[in-house]
Design a protein around this motif. Sequence first.
Motif, PDB file in Angstrom:
ATOM      1  N   GLY A  36       9.035  -2.788   1.883  1.00 29.42           N
ATOM      2  CA  GLY A  36       8.605  -1.463   1.459  1.00 29.42           C
ATOM      3  C   GLY A  36       8.318  -1.386  -0.028  1.00 29.42           C
ATOM      4  O   GLY A  36       7.380  -0.723  -0.453  1.00 29.42           O
ATOM      5  N   ALA A  37       9.149  -2.046  -0.838  1.00 35.67           N
ATOM      6  CA  ALA A  37       8.932  -2.029  -2.283  1.00 35.67           C
ATOM      7  C   ALA A  37       7.606  -2.689  -2.639  1.00 35.67           C
ATOM      8  O   ALA A  37       6.860  -2.174  -3.475  1.00 35.67           O
ATOM      9  CB  ALA A  37      10.074  -2.748  -2.989  1.00 35.67           C
ATOM     10  N   PHE A  38       7.324  -3.798  -2.002  1.00 37.63           N
ATOM     11  CA  PHE A  38       6.064  -4.486  -2.297  1.00 37.63           C
ATOM     12  C   PHE A  38       4.865  -3.705  -1.781  1.00 37.63           C
ATOM     13  O   PHE A  38       3.877  -3.512  -2.491  1.00 37.63           O
ATOM     14  CB  PHE A  38       6.064  -5.901  -1.722  1.00 37.63           C
ATOM     15  N   LEU A  39       4.946  -3.238  -0.542  1.00 33.51           N
ATOM     16  CA  LEU A  39       3.792  -2.570   0.059  1.00 33.51           C
ATOM     17  C   LEU A  39       3.514  -1.208  -0.570  1.00 33.51           C
ATOM     18  O   LEU A  39       2.371  -0.754  -0.582  1.00 33.51           O
ATOM     19  CB  LEU A  39       3.991  -2.430   1.561  1.00 33.51           C
ATOM     20  N   SER A  40       4.544  -0.543  -1.082  1.00 36.77           N
ATOM     21  CA  SER A  40       4.298   0.769  -1.681  1.00 36.77           C
ATOM     22  C   SER A  40       3.734   0.656  -3.091  1.00 36.77           C
ATOM     23  O   SER A  40       3.036   1.556  -3.547  1.00 36.77           O
ATOM     24  CB  SER A  40       5.576   1.601  -1.693  1.00 36.77           C
ATOM     25  N   THR A  41       4.028  -0.450  -3.796  1.00 38.82           N
ATOM     26  CA  THR A  41       3.531  -0.607  -5.164  1.00 38.82           C
ATOM     27  C   THR A  41       2.455  -1.677  -5.283  1.00 38.82           C
ATOM     28  O   THR A  41       1.716  -1.687  -6.268  1.00 38.82           O
ATOM     29  CB  THR A  41       4.674  -0.980  -6.123  1.00 38.82           C
ATOM     30  N   MET A  42       2.428  -2.595  -4.326  1.00 41.28           N
ATOM     31  CA  MET A  42       1.529  -3.747  -4.362  1.00 41.28           C
ATOM     32  C   MET A  42       1.714  -4.550  -5.661  1.00 41.28           C
ATOM     33  O   MET A  42       0.764  -5.062  -6.241  1.00 41.28           O
ATOM     34  CB  MET A  42       0.066  -3.329  -4.191  1.00 41.28           C
ATOM     35  N   ASP A  43       2.966  -4.638  -6.085  1.00 45.20           N
ATOM     36  CA  ASP A  43       3.307  -5.360  -7.308  1.00 45.20           C
ATOM     37  C   ASP A  43       4.474  -6.290  -7.001  1.00 45.20           C
ATOM     38  O   ASP A  43       5.489  -5.867  -6.452  1.00 45.20           O
ATOM     39  CB  ASP A  43       3.694  -4.371  -8.407  1.00 45.20           C
TER      40      ASP A  43
END
Length: 54
Positions: free
Chosen positions: A11-18
């Motif tokens: 979720g952290a990666f997919l929500s920020t794409m960072d």
Amino acid sequence: MLSWNMPSVFGAFLSTMDIKALILIVVLIVLDGVIYYPFLKVQEKELIEVEEEE
């Protein structure tokens, strides 16, 4: 928009794409483990003492 029940790492990666968000979540999970470990060892020691008394 992501679902609320998405695992935090994804979720952290997919929500920020960072990738930095992904690294932050992994570091925080490891830190949580380091913080909780002494308390779990104390509880384990208490449970072993109770088991030996029985």
